[in-house]
Design a protein around this motif. Sequence first.
Motif, PDB file in Angstrom:
ATOM      1  N   HIS A  66       0.724  -1.338  -0.004  1.00 10.53           N
ATOM      2  CA  HIS A  66      -0.024   0.013  -0.037  1.00 10.53           C
ATOM      3  C   HIS A  66       0.781   1.245   0.005  1.00 10.53           C
ATOM      4  O   HIS A  66       0.494   2.308  -0.785  1.00 10.53           O
ATOM      5  CB  HIS A  66      -1.016   0.086   1.488  1.00 10.53           C
ATOM      6  CG  HIS A  66      -2.127  -0.517   0.841  1.00 10.53           C
ATOM      7  ND1 HIS A  66      -3.123  -0.537  -0.146  1.00 10.53           N
ATOM      8  CD2 HIS A  66      -2.739  -1.710   1.904  1.00 10.53           C
ATOM      9  CE1 HIS A  66      -4.080  -1.516  -0.072  1.00 10.53           C
ATOM     10  NE2 HIS A  66      -3.962  -2.311   1.058  1.00 10.53           N
ATOM     11  N   GLN A  69       2.169   1.869  -3.684  1.00 16.23           N
ATOM     12  CA  GLN A  69       0.768   2.697  -4.156  1.00 16.23           C
ATOM     13  C   GLN A  69       0.848   4.141  -3.718  1.00 16.23           C
ATOM     14  O   GLN A  69       0.653   5.002  -4.762  1.00 16.23           O
ATOM     15  CB  GLN A  69      -0.306   1.641  -3.933  1.00 16.23           C
ATOM     16  CG  GLN A  69      -0.331   0.361  -4.535  1.00 16.23           C
ATOM     17  CD  GLN A  69      -1.554  -0.400  -3.910  1.00 16.23           C
ATOM     18  OE1 GLN A  69      -2.154  -0.148  -2.827  1.00 16.23           O
ATOM     19  NE2 GLN A  69      -1.882  -1.290  -4.901  1.00 16.23           N
ATOM     20  N   ALA A  76      -1.670   0.892 -10.377  1.00 20.00           N
ATOM     21  CA  ALA A  76      -2.837   0.004 -10.316  1.00 20.00           C
ATOM     22  C   ALA A  76      -2.397  -1.204 -11.424  1.00 20.00           C
ATOM     23  O   ALA A  76      -2.985  -2.240 -11.262  1.00 20.00           O
ATOM     24  CB  ALA A  76      -4.106   0.707 -10.653  1.00 20.00           C
TER      25      ALA A  76
END
Length: 115
Positions: A66, A69, A76
Amino acid sequence: MENYRTTTNNVNAAQKVIQNPRSITAADRDAILKNVTPMRRKGVSPICITCEHGKAESNFVVKEIHKLQRNGLLIADYTIAIIYRINAQSCALEEACVANNLKYLGKFEKMSDTK
């Protein structure tokens, strides 16, 4: 021996783990140690962590994904692989993915599938 699949940093980290007297016996260490020459460039340095238990380790892995990201280092459309040493780790990894809303493909092994 040449290794086309890994980077210099990964080979160096693996050799440090193998050379650690607490990691394996001296006989096993002598059998495992090889002169490996990576064919890829230096690459990103791996990190080594110690966790209290499998659940903490799995939560750490998912939170790191995470973080990648959020920081724009993993978009994605990218795929990331989680490699684990024993199938018993897969149940905790799947639970951590579900609990932290991390989409995954594939099948984690169920504890009843492992021996």
